[in-house]
Design a protein around this motif. Structure first.
Motif, short mmCIF file in Angstrom:
data_model
loop_
_atom_site.label_atom_id
_atom_site.label_comp_id
_atom_site.label_asym_id
_atom_site.label_seq_id
_atom_site.Cartn_x
_atom_site.Cartn_y
_atom_site.Cartn_z
N GLN A 127 -62.55 -30.42 49.31
CA GLN A 127 -63.18 -31.73 49.38
C GLN A 127 -63.87 -32.07 48.07
OE1 GLN A 127 -66.06 -32.12 52.52
NE2 GLN A 127 -66.14 -34.35 52.37
N ARG A 128 -64.57 -31.11 47.50
CA ARG A 128 -65.27 -31.36 46.23
C ARG A 128 -64.29 -31.69 45.11
NH1 ARG A 128 -66.30 -27.84 42.16
NH2 ARG A 128 -65.70 -26.05 43.46
N LEU A 129 -63.13 -31.04 45.11
CA LEU A 129 -62.14 -31.26 44.06
C LEU A 129 -61.22 -32.44 44.36
CD1 LEU A 129 -61.18 -27.53 43.36
CD2 LEU A 129 -62.60 -29.03 41.92
N GLY A 130 -61.40 -33.06 45.51
CA GLY A 130 -60.58 -34.22 45.85
C GLY A 130 -59.14 -33.85 46.17
N ILE A 131 -58.95 -32.67 46.78
CA ILE A 131 -57.60 -32.19 47.10
C ILE A 131 -57.47 -32.10 48.62
CG2 ILE A 131 -55.98 -30.27 46.91
CD1 ILE A 131 -57.43 -29.51 44.29
N ALA A 132 -56.47 -32.73 49.17
CA ALA A 132 -56.15 -32.57 50.58
C ALA A 132 -55.25 -31.35 50.74
CB ALA A 132 -55.45 -33.81 51.12
N PRO A 133 -55.40 -30.57 51.81
CA PRO A 133 -54.52 -29.40 51.98
C PRO A 133 -53.04 -29.75 51.89
CG PRO A 133 -56.33 -29.30 53.55
CD PRO A 133 -56.43 -30.65 52.87
N GLY A 134 -52.69 -30.93 52.40
CA GLY A 134 -51.29 -31.35 52.35
C GLY A 134 -50.79 -31.66 50.96
N ASP A 135 -51.70 -31.78 50.00
CA ASP A 135 -51.30 -32.04 48.61
C ASP A 135 -51.02 -30.76 47.82
OD1 ASP A 135 -51.62 -34.76 49.05
OD2 ASP A 135 -53.69 -34.78 48.31
N ASP A 158 -48.23 -32.20 37.78
CA ASP A 158 -47.50 -32.50 39.01
C ASP A 158 -47.49 -31.36 40.04
OD1 ASP A 158 -45.85 -30.73 37.72
OD2 ASP A 158 -44.20 -32.13 37.42
N THR A 159 -48.28 -30.31 39.81
CA THR A 159 -48.27 -29.17 40.73
C THR A 159 -49.69 -28.67 40.97
OG1 THR A 159 -46.10 -28.48 39.87
CG2 THR A 159 -47.33 -26.85 41.15
N THR A 160 -50.01 -28.43 42.25
CA THR A 160 -51.31 -27.86 42.63
C THR A 160 -51.08 -26.53 43.33
OG1 THR A 160 -52.30 -30.05 42.89
CG2 THR A 160 -53.41 -28.22 43.97
#
Length: 263
Positions: free
Chosen positions: A91-99, A49-51
């Motif tokens: 982008q490669r990891l499928g993470i948006a900055p807002g996430d 639950d944490t990035t």
């Protein structure tokens, strides 16, 4: 760590390669006329639950950075493709900055502060000692390339617009359950080692360790602020780490193909 402490998967990010870095800067009093490859890195740590993003790589405009490194030596030049920007890695990891839940700058340099502006929501963690050293270095300290260490537009945001999200860390602090820091000094006055709880135990990522050789053979780093702090950091990391990731070693990408350190 207790049984309820979150476990993080860790990805090592390749932010750029300097094919020829003076060896004496990597390993003190070694290879005075030789050069070796040198990598710039960051990390992404994800639990259920944490990035957490640790360092943001270089700015998109590399011209000031290249001029800064060329001042070391004409052979010092960073090779960085578009997929090695922080934008490309996310982008490669499928993470948006807002996430992203937490951004940690473990030290202040062009290789850590270049894309801070991507992260508009999360807390921005910076070591208090490193922040103070940047703004108020010791008397008679050699002039530093302040605009290269932190791009001016990024510094302005950190001081004004983003200041409510800036968290100045003490020398022993927790970012979130499962990720803590401790100040090592050594490379920078305020260099932080990052200790992450993983399935393989405690992973420590530290810019005070340039390469595996520094750690495994007790060879001090050449680009140092405090050599005694380097040795103290190595002793502590040996006590606490189950695995380590040096900050600047291209060998890490051989040990961890595709940057996957732990799943």
């Amino acid at each position: 760590m207790n049984a309820n402490t979150p476990v993080f998967a860790v990805h090592l990010l390749n932010m750029g390669i300097m094919p020829e870095c003076p060896t004496t800067g990597v390993k003190m009093h070694t290879g005075l006329e030789s050069f070796q490859p040198w990598a710039y890195t960051g990390l992404v740590a994800k639990s259920d639950d944490t990035t957490v993003v640790i360092n943001t790589g270089f700015p998109l405009d590399m011209q000031p950075v290249q001029a800064f490194f060329a001042a070391w030596h004409s052979r010092c030049h960073v090779e960085r493709s578009e997929d090695r920007t922080m934008d490309g890695h996310l982008q490669r990891l499928g993470i948006a900055p807002g996430d992203v839940d937490h951004l940690l700058l473990s030290c202040l340099g062009p290789y850590s502060t270049g894309r801070v502006e991507l992260f508009e929501r999360c807390p921005i963690h910076i070591g208090r000692a490193e922040w103070v050293d940047y703004h108020a270095p010791p008397p008679n300290f050699p002039p530093q390339p302040r605009d290269t260490i932190i791009p001016p537009q990024t510094l302005s945001r950190l001081v004004f617009e983003d200041w409510p999200r800036v968290n100045l860390l003490e020398d022993e602090d927790e970012i979130c359950p499962g990720i803590r820091v401790f100040r090592t000094g050594g490379h920078h006055a305020g260099s932080l080692a990052v200790a992450i709880n993983t399935r393989m135990g405690t992973l420590i990522y530290a810019d005070t360790l340039f390469t595996y050789e520094n750690y495994e053979q007790n060879i001090p780093i050449g680009f140092f602020r405090d050599q005694d702090a380097f040795h103290a950091a190595v002793r502590r990391i040996r006590r606490e780490a189950d695995l380590i990731v040096p900050f600047f070693d291209p060998v890490a990408f051989e040990r961890y193909p595709d940057g996957v350190v732990t799943r």
